[in-house]
Write an enzyme that holds these catalytic residues in place. Structure first.
Site, PDB file in Angstrom:
ATOM      1  N   LYS A  84       0.841  -1.212   0.000  1.00  0.00           N
ATOM      2  CA  LYS A  84       0.000   0.000   0.000  1.00  0.00           C
ATOM      3  C   LYS A  84       0.870   1.252   0.000  1.00  0.00           C
ATOM      4  O   LYS A  84       1.943   1.270   0.617  1.00  0.00           O
ATOM      5  CB  LYS A  84      -0.879  -0.033   1.252  1.00  0.00           C
ATOM      6  CG  LYS A  84      -1.439   1.285   1.709  1.00  0.00           C
ATOM      7  CD  LYS A  84      -1.112   1.703   3.157  1.00  0.00           C
ATOM      8  CE  LYS A  84       0.294   1.980   3.494  1.00  0.00           C
ATOM      9  NZ  LYS A  84       0.544   2.641   4.797  1.00  0.00           N
ATOM     10  N   GLY A 119       6.569   1.134   5.847  1.00  0.00           N
ATOM     11  CA  GLY A 119       5.451   2.057   5.625  1.00  0.00           C
ATOM     12  C   GLY A 119       4.628   1.659   4.416  1.00  0.00           C
ATOM     13  O   GLY A 119       3.820   2.435   3.904  1.00  0.00           O
ATOM     14  N   ASP A 140      -4.514  -0.696   9.131  1.00  0.00           N
ATOM     15  CA  ASP A 140      -4.410  -0.736   7.664  1.00  0.00           C
ATOM     16  C   ASP A 140      -5.001  -2.017   7.064  1.00  0.00           C
ATOM     17  O   ASP A 140      -5.116  -2.141   5.844  1.00  0.00           O
ATOM     18  CB  ASP A 140      -2.935  -0.661   7.222  1.00  0.00           C
ATOM     19  CG  ASP A 140      -2.348   0.732   7.402  1.00  0.00           C
ATOM     20  OD1 ASP A 140      -3.114   1.682   7.633  1.00  0.00           O
ATOM     21  OD2 ASP A 140      -1.112   0.856   7.304  1.00  0.00           O
TER      22      ASP A 140
HETATM   23  P1  ATP Z   1       2.417  -0.256   8.134  1.00  0.00           P
HETATM   24  O1  ATP Z   1       2.642   0.467   6.835  1.00  0.00           O
HETATM   25  O2  ATP Z   1       1.111  -1.030   8.192  1.00  0.00           O
HETATM   26  O3  ATP Z   1       2.662   0.614   9.349  1.00  0.00           O
HETATM   27  P2  ATP Z   1       5.035  -1.362   7.823  1.00  0.00           P
HETATM   28  O4  ATP Z   1       5.119  -1.618   6.363  1.00  0.00           O
HETATM   29  O5  ATP Z   1       5.653  -0.093   8.316  1.00  0.00           O
HETATM   30  O6  ATP Z   1       3.508  -1.420   8.243  1.00  0.00           O
HETATM   31  P3  ATP Z   1       5.638  -4.096   8.433  1.00  0.00           P
HETATM   32  O7  ATP Z   1       6.360  -4.531   7.194  1.00  0.00           O
HETATM   33  O8  ATP Z   1       4.252  -4.554   8.615  1.00  0.00           O
HETATM   34  O9  ATP Z   1       5.710  -2.514   8.629  1.00  0.00           O
HETATM   35  O10 ATP Z   1       6.556  -4.577   9.671  1.00  0.00           O
HETATM   36  C1  ATP Z   1       6.449  -4.026  10.960  1.00  0.00           C
HETATM   37  C2  ATP Z   1       6.908  -5.070  11.986  1.00  0.00           C
HETATM   38  O11 ATP Z   1       5.912  -6.084  12.063  1.00  0.00           O
HETATM   39  C3  ATP Z   1       8.209  -5.756  11.637  1.00  0.00           C
HETATM   40  O12 ATP Z   1       9.139  -5.430  12.599  1.00  0.00           O
HETATM   41  C4  ATP Z   1       7.889  -7.239  11.613  1.00  0.00           C
HETATM   42  O13 ATP Z   1       8.801  -7.993  12.368  1.00  0.00           O
HETATM   43  C5  ATP Z   1       6.501  -7.379  12.185  1.00  0.00           C
HETATM   44  N1  ATP Z   1       5.642  -8.327  11.446  1.00  0.00           N
HETATM   45  C6  ATP Z   1       4.688  -9.098  11.956  1.00  0.00           C
HETATM   46  N2  ATP Z   1       4.079  -9.817  10.999  1.00  0.00           N
HETATM   47  C7  ATP Z   1       4.637  -9.487   9.832  1.00  0.00           C
HETATM   48  C8  ATP Z   1       4.435  -9.897   8.497  1.00  0.00           C
HETATM   49  N3  ATP Z   1       3.508 -10.799   8.139  1.00  0.00           N
HETATM   50  N4  ATP Z   1       5.198  -9.322   7.543  1.00  0.00           N
HETATM   51  C9  ATP Z   1       6.107  -8.384   7.884  1.00  0.00           C
HETATM   52  N5  ATP Z   1       6.358  -7.986   9.128  1.00  0.00           N
HETATM   53  C10 ATP Z   1       5.633  -8.531  10.118  1.00  0.00           C
END
Ligand code: ATP
Length: 289
Positions: A9, A97, A135
């Site tokens: 996203k 993100g 999200d």
């Molecule tokens: P968002 O944009 O929803 O805030 P993000 O892209 O910043 O998310 P993620 O890639 O979801 O961040 O990862 C955040 C944390 O969540 C990581 O430190 C990871 O260890 C943990 N995590 C738990 N489940 C998952 C998963 N299925 N895939 C990736 N990370 C995960």
């Protein structure tokens, strides 16, 4: 066995409208799914367990994992005494993100609903999704959506975003989402003295209605950019590389550090992609889906 694409996203627009008495932030966002996706495979298993395998060592595979939690909540919701085996091939940058964890959870909910004969309605799926993360409901639906509240109010856009090349990149380390919100709170307190950027959202909407990505990009906005760029110079650097190499718009997504740039042509986007990769970034040319 079912297969789901868990699309990443982007936030074309992300602002905070106000804060709830419980401290939660009401957001206003235009979210867009793009064709950078994790591959999610799910099958029923004979045991009563949820077994999760991910090809990336740094990600936990137990209850901390969003995909695991989605599977557990789904099975509980349909009161089914059985298990599933899930395999995720991770492609989306982690903690960037781009909603990597949220989209995996959403793909598990969609996939399990297919596997179990659509036992839950879309409304029920969205309710489960929200209990996993803000999200996740958007990620269940995908496309181009206006998202408000804490992620539970989702409105379709009149038109989808024009299909232009979007270079997405993650350079350097980010900050955790709670830390990003803490920094925003420090700056804006309870948000009562700050109006959200309604005029930018209007510009974005008008550009989309005209089917003109360049015009729409004038309304791109991310309230987190200021506080994150202050402590993560690599975010500013990545956006500069995008702009210097032909992007007509560049923004940060979510609470960073991933950024995205819009280009007239894929050739230009490819030139910028190479520069970002040389600099150590993960980068991919994407299209809206
Ligand atoms: P968002 O944009 O929803 O805030 P993000 O892209 O910043 O998310 P993620 O890639 O979801 O961040 O990862 C955040 C944390 O969540 C990581 O430190 C990871 O260890 C943990 N995590 C738990 N489940 C998952 C998963 N299925 N895939 C990736 N990370 C995960």
């Amino acid at each position: 066995m079912v297969f789901e694409k868990a699309y990443a996203k982007l936030n074309f627009f992300l602002d905070i409208e106000n804060k709830r008495p419980n401290g939660y932030h009401n957001i206003v966002s235009v979210m867009q799914s793009v064709d950078w996706y994790d591959e999610v495979y799910i099958e029923k298993s004979v045991s009563n367990e949820i077994k999760l395998v991910i090809d990336t060592k740094s990600i936990p595979v137990g209850k901390e994992n969003t995909a695991y939690r989605a599977a557990a909540k789904y099975l509980e919701a349909i009161s089914k005494d059985c298990g599933v085996a899930i395999e995720i091939r991770k492609r989306i940058p982690v903690a960037a993100g781009m909603a990597g964890g949220s989209t995996d959870a959403a793909a598990v909910l969609r996939g399990m609903n297919r596997l179990f004969d659509n036992r839950l309605s879309q409304e029920e799926l969205l309710r489960l999704a929200l209990s996993i993360g803000a999200d996740v409901p958007f990620c269940v639906l995908g496309g181009t959506k206006v998202v408000r509240g804490i992620g539970e109010e989702i409105f379709p856009c009149e038109t989808s975003f024009p299909k232009c090349p979007i270079l997405c990149a993650k350079l350097g380390e980010g900050v955790s989402t709670p830390e990003a919100y803490r920094r925003l709170d420090e700056r804006y307190d309870d948000f009562s003295n700050r109006a959200w950027n309604e005029s930018a959202l209007k510009a974005l909407r008008e550009g989309m209605m005209a089917g003109d990505a360049k015009m729409a990009s004038k309304g791109f906005f991310n309230v987190f950019e200021g506080v994150i760029c202050e402590i993560r110079p690599s975010v500013t650097e990545a956006m500069n590389i995008l702009r210097e190499n032909g992007a007509y718009a560049a923004r940060m997504s979510g609470s960073g550090p991933s950024v995205f740039g819009l280009f007239e042509t894929e050739k230009e986007a490819e030139g910028a992609r190479r520069k970002l990769v040389e600099r150590g970034a993960m980068a991919k040319i994407c299209y809206p889906v």
